[in-house]
Design a protein around this motif. Structure first.
Motif, PDB file in Angstrom:
ATOM      1  N   THR A 172       0.659  -1.208   0.011  1.00  0.00           N
ATOM      2  CA  THR A 172      -0.040   0.103  -0.015  1.00  0.00           C
ATOM      3  C   THR A 172       0.955   1.219  -0.137  1.00  0.00           C
ATOM      4  OG1 THR A 172      -1.694  -1.204   1.237  1.00  0.00           O
ATOM      5  CG2 THR A 172      -1.756   1.245   1.081  1.00  0.00           C
ATOM      6  N   ARG A 173       2.102   1.358   1.032  1.00  0.00           N
ATOM      7  CA  ARG A 173       2.840   2.477   0.850  1.00  0.00           C
ATOM      8  C   ARG A 173       3.679   2.588  -0.231  1.00  0.00           C
ATOM      9  NH1 ARG A 173       3.727   6.497   0.812  1.00  0.00           N
ATOM     10  NH2 ARG A 173       5.271   8.018   1.996  1.00  0.00           N
ATOM     11  N   ILE A 174       4.130   1.429  -0.931  1.00  0.00           N
ATOM     12  CA  ILE A 174       4.895   1.612  -2.207  1.00  0.00           C
ATOM     13  C   ILE A 174       4.144   2.166  -3.400  1.00  0.00           C
ATOM     14  CG2 ILE A 174       5.785   0.128  -3.928  1.00  0.00           C
ATOM     15  CD1 ILE A 174       6.900  -1.595  -1.905  1.00  0.00           C
ATOM     16  N   THR A 175       2.767   1.574  -3.694  1.00  0.00           N
ATOM     17  CA  THR A 175       1.826   2.001  -4.650  1.00  0.00           C
ATOM     18  C   THR A 175       1.356   3.441  -4.637  1.00  0.00           C
ATOM     19  OG1 THR A 175      -0.099   0.946  -3.564  1.00  0.00           O
ATOM     20  CG2 THR A 175       0.934  -0.382  -5.159  1.00  0.00           C
ATOM     21  N   THR A 176       1.142   3.943  -3.287  1.00  0.00           N
ATOM     22  CA  THR A 176       1.011   5.427  -2.916  1.00  0.00           C
ATOM     23  C   THR A 176       1.868   6.365  -3.289  1.00  0.00           C
ATOM     24  OG1 THR A 176      -0.572   4.750  -1.193  1.00  0.00           O
ATOM     25  CG2 THR A 176       0.268   6.907  -1.198  1.00  0.00           C
ATOM     26  N   ALA A 177       3.204   5.767  -3.140  1.00  0.00           N
ATOM     27  CA  ALA A 177       4.569   6.893  -3.295  1.00  0.00           C
ATOM     28  C   ALA A 177       4.659   6.657  -4.883  1.00  0.00           C
ATOM     29  CB  ALA A 177       5.747   6.241  -2.793  1.00  0.00           C
ATOM     30  N   ILE A 178       4.363   5.724  -5.604  1.00  0.00           N
ATOM     31  CA  ILE A 178       4.588   5.554  -6.975  1.00  0.00           C
ATOM     32  C   ILE A 178       3.546   6.544  -7.749  1.00  0.00           C
ATOM     33  CG2 ILE A 178       4.213   4.159  -8.984  1.00  0.00           C
ATOM     34  CD1 ILE A 178       5.586   1.804  -7.578  1.00  0.00           C
ATOM     35  N   ARG A 179       2.244   6.612  -7.174  1.00  0.00           N
ATOM     36  CA  ARG A 179       1.327   7.239  -7.939  1.00  0.00           C
ATOM     37  C   ARG A 179       1.779   8.967  -7.430  1.00  0.00           C
ATOM     38  NH1 ARG A 179      -2.494   5.524  -5.213  1.00  0.00           N
ATOM     39  NH2 ARG A 179      -2.704   7.126  -3.501  1.00  0.00           N
ATOM     40  N   GLU A 180       1.963   9.025  -6.200  1.00  0.00           N
ATOM     41  CA  GLU A 180       2.147  10.528  -6.080  1.00  0.00           C
ATOM     42  C   GLU A 180       3.558  11.290  -6.659  1.00  0.00           C
ATOM     43  OE1 GLU A 180       0.110  12.616  -4.251  1.00  0.00           O
ATOM     44  OE2 GLU A 180      -1.049  10.836  -4.098  1.00  0.00           O
TER      45      GLU A 180
END
Length: 833
Positions: free
Chosen positions: A63-71
């Motif tokens: 969840t943290r990784i996909t959020t950072a990739i999106r942002e």
């Protein structure tokens, strides 16, 4: 790799996992690829499926990784590692272990897919992801398969060639029941036509089982195939298409396919002409397309020409539809191809009159006389026909003069519209006179348009119909217009039940009704009328207004399109354009057309805020045009205020309203799909449906009067049963608790336990509910088909049903109950006032 990632993933420390969300995205962006590779090692361990701690750590980190990739918009940098982890999930069991539980690797695959889905328009990412996504289609997880189908459908829009190598797998998945993928086939057909043609018979066999959107995509595939002019698919398609014409909602699409086929295989359609004729009689709005098919078949040889012409001529004499120009072009094309049918006087027949009825009579007479004298010498036939033509010409000229007078008066009326300084015309100010302050509140009012249409229709009732048809035009005619910019809805003098006597009485008092007496006509019009000059005076609009000319050429298509699209997308009762910080939005108001006793929207409105106003404006424009028998012009007031709406939303450098309407007569399918998707997302179709009987959109109660008594029984539950409510144990992990819910009256009641007998918790007051939605796009995951949210003034609830069907039942019942509670509240306020 960042030290906190190293600590959490290296030691699998769940207690520190939540701290990852306290770090800035840019701080951990360089560590994401290494973190994904470490997650792949953890998830591939032999005990991962039974180790709850490891699963929780992996879920939080992903969840943290996909959020950072999106942002940080760094998907292309980390795509290889992300897709590598995604691919590793295929090595493990993905079949759901229980009724509600996905396996640990299915959860990972679902979370990664959500991240990749958002980047379907990036070719480098798609090139990596599509080969893996296709593999998921044949695994035993329906939800993953459905979500992958969505991704592939989006990919087909922007980079269809990447899917071409996987066409066989996609077709196989469709034939196994994954019909959502049908929308992919039209895009890849150009790359793999022979492969898809091999399976065409099997694909066509799916038609009876498909929902309407899927049927449409299958027909789109046939349309693409027909355009490629492949004779081998003709014999497979024609019987199938003809068989679905009688009851299909996609008749216009089917006929367009047949028109394509008629262009290169007209003989194949010859035996089906009687069926097409029957369809044309049942659905008059399809006559234009029927004419093109008949025309194509009629040009094959003279025998077929003689069999097709009588049908086209009979339709030309029918004044109930508006496809006369198309019919005349097809008739002229056939008779020019085979000049012996009408002889040398055919040119005179087409030139002699502006009346389609008169031309039809002459053509009928000529066809009959040609048939009766087919054995006579050609020279004597020509002499006799010419005499007959001269005699008929004298008779028709008298009637034509009257029809031409009508055209002349219309020209004068158009001039009145542009030049008059009467109080009515002053009040109906043009776009150039609308100030910026006034533009902010420009409104489209559908009810006024309908009222005007009703008055115009009644004004041309059967009482006057005979006079008009016979050419006996009255000396006094009324030009009626409603001020479209006026917001005083209740003061409109036109109501749906307005009769002719009320109309005539109101003309003296209302300034927007202009009386044009024959004595006030311009001298040129008077002289032409008195002398019987056969050439009509051209309307200024016809040679100055490009929009008018464009609509004139496409009027029949616009009317047919508006009729069909109106069954799928509702036209708002009102539309206002409002400024936001970043752009303009359209605020759309929908009410029920019937307004029955238990109506959900008789006093209140369903309000929709659209970030894409222009497709809605184009739909409203097409609706406006469908109400009037003649083309609208840019000077028409209904067009003026729609142009004002358009200009309020216009981005610098984009097309003007009239240019946009001419370059694309109809909205792009992508825009219509977006409008449809938005209506679905806000649950519009829970509370509204199109009534075939009424020919209009009505609320749930008015469409289902038999359910009104059940829904309105106080204290009786509308629906009840178990739902799972979201509970929060860790901040970033979803946990669900089963509770028993009852929807009754103005409340949604729920117990703390799983049965009716457990003590009550605080109810949700339906009048306080702001909206009910499925899980938002950015949060779509494995629970999407069953999860929905209820937003109140001060709290958000997240619930999950046992399956998608049960979720749909709850959503519709809740939306109906919320609308009913708000309508009841609105009525009480109105009564109090």
């Amino acid at each position: 790799m960042h030290q906190l990632f190293r600590l959490v993933l290296g030691q699998k420390d769940l207690s520190r996992a939540g701290d990852l969300f306290s770090l800035d995205d840019s701080e951990i962006e360089d560590s994401l690829t290494e973190a994904l590779e470490q997650i792949k090692i953890i998830s591939s361990s032999s005990d991962y499926q039974t180790n709850n701690n490891d699963q929780a750590v992996v879920e939080i980190c992903i969840t943290r990784i996909t959020t950072a990739i999106r942002e940080t918009k760094s998907i292309e940098k980390h795509a290889k590692a992300l897709v590598g982890l995604w691919d590793s999930c295929l090595e493990h069991n993905l079949r759901p272990s229980g009724k509600d539980e996905d396996t640990p690797h299915a959860k990972i695959a679902s979370d990664i897919m959500s991240c990749i889905l958002q980047n379907y328009n990036r070719p480098p990412v798609m090139a990596l992801a599509i080969p893996i996504a296709v593999k998921f289609l044949h695994r035993s997880n329906k939800e993953l398969c459905r979500n992958m189908s969505n991704y592939l459908s989006l990919a087909a829009i922007t980079k269809a060639e990447l899917l071409a190598d996987h066409t066989e797998a996609i077709v196989k998945s469709i034939l196994q029941g994954n019909t959502m993928l049908l929308r992919v086939l039209p895009a890849v057909y150009e790359k793999q036509p022979q492969l898809i043609n091999r399976h065409l018979t099997e694909l066509l066999a799916l038609m009876p089982e498909l929902e309407q959107p899927e049927q449409y995509h299958l027909l789109r595939l046939l349309h693409v195939a027909a355009k490629r002019k492949q004779p081998e698919m003709v014999q497979k398609c024609i019987p199938f298409l003809i068989g679905h014409l009688k009851d299909s909602t996609h008749n216009d699409v089917i006929l367009n396919i047949l028109i394509e086929i008629a262009g290169y295989e007209p003989v194949a359609l010859n035996s089906f002409l009687p069926i097409l004729k029957e369809i044309g009689e049942r659905f008059p709005y399809l006559i234009g397309q029927m004419a093109r098919i008949y025309g194509a078949v009629g040009r094959v040889d003279e025998e077929k020409a003689r069999s097709c012409l009588p049908y086209l001529v009979s339709q030309l004499a029918n004044m109930e539809h508006s496809f006369h120009h198309i019919l005349l072009l097809e008739i002229k094309s056939i008779t020019d191809t085979f000049s012996s049918i009408l002889g040398p006087q055919s040119r005179d027949i087409f030139r002699m009159s502006n009346s389609f009825t008169a031309i039809a009579k002459l053509l009928t007479q000529q066809l009959e006389s040609t048939k009766a004298r087919s054995d006579r010498r050609k020279s004597s036939t020509e002499i006799e026909s010419l005499k007959k033509l001269e005699e008929t010409n004298l008779t028709v000229a008298e009637n034509d003069d009257q029809e031409k007078l009508q055209v002349k008066i219309q020209a004068f009326e158009d001039r009145i519209n542009t030049e008059s300084n009467t109080p009515g015309s002053i009040r109906r100010y043009s776009l150039g006179q609308v100030s910026k302050e006034e533009r902010k509140d420009i409104r489209f009012n559908r009810s006024k348009s309908l009222a005007l249409h009703t008055v115009l229709t009644k004004g041309m009732s059967s009482d006057d119909g005979e006079d008009v048809e016979n050419g006996n035009i009255q000396a006094s005619i009324s030009l009626l217009e409603i001020d479209p910019l006026s917001q005083e809805n209740d003061k409109s003098p036109f109501k749906a039940d307005t009769d002719r006597s009320q109309l005539e009485n109101s003309s003296a008092s209302h300034p927007s009704i202009i009386q044009v007496e024959s004595e006030n006509l311009p001298e040129t019009v008077k002289e032409n009328f008195q002398e019987g000059i056969p050439q009509p005076v051209p309307s200024p609009v016809e040679y100055k207004d490009k929009l008018y000319l464009h609509l004139k050429e496409n009027l029949s298509k616009v009317k047919a399109y508006a009729m069909e699209i109106g069954k799928k997308i509702p036209v708002p009762d009102q539309c206002t354009i409002e400024d936001t910080i970043s752009s303009c939005v359209a605020k759309l108001f929908f009410t029920c057309s019937l307004k029955g006793h238990y109506c959900l929207y008789s006093k209140s409105s369903f309000i929709l805020i659209s970030q894409e106003p222009q497709p809605w404006i184009q739909i409203m424009f097409l609706f406006q045009q469908s109400l009037f028998p003649e083309p609208l012009s840019i000077q028409s007031h209904s067009v003026q205020f729609l142009r004002a709406l358009w200009e309020k939303t216009q981005v610098e450098g984009t097309h003007s309203f009239e240019t946009a309407m001419m370059e694309s007569t109809f909205p792009h399918q992508k825009d219509l799909d977006q409008v449809q998707l938005h209506l679905e997302e806000v649950r519009f179709f829970d509370v509204f449906g199109f009534s075939e009987a009424a020919g209009a959109w009505q609320c749930f109660m008015c469409n289902n009067p038999e359910k009104a008594t059940v829904v309105n029984q106080d204290g009786q539950p509308l629906i009840e049963g178990k739902l799972k409510e979201k509970q929060v144990r860790w901040k970033f992990i979803k946990r669900w608790k089963t509770r028993y819910f009852t929807l009754a009256g103005n409340q949604l009641l729920f117990q703390k336990g799983k049965s009716k007998d457990d003590p009550d918790d605080c109810p949700i007051e339906l009048s306080k509910v702001q909206s009910v939605k499925v899980v938002a796009k950015k949060r779509r995951d494995r629970s999407l088909p069953r999860a929905f949210e209820i937003f109140t003034d001060n709290k958000t609830y997240v619930f999950k049903a046992k399956d998608e069907k049960n979720a749909e039942e709850w959503l519709q019942c809740i939306n109906v109950a919320v609308a009913q509670a708000k309508e009841r509240e609105s009525r009480e306020v109105t009564t109090y006032l």
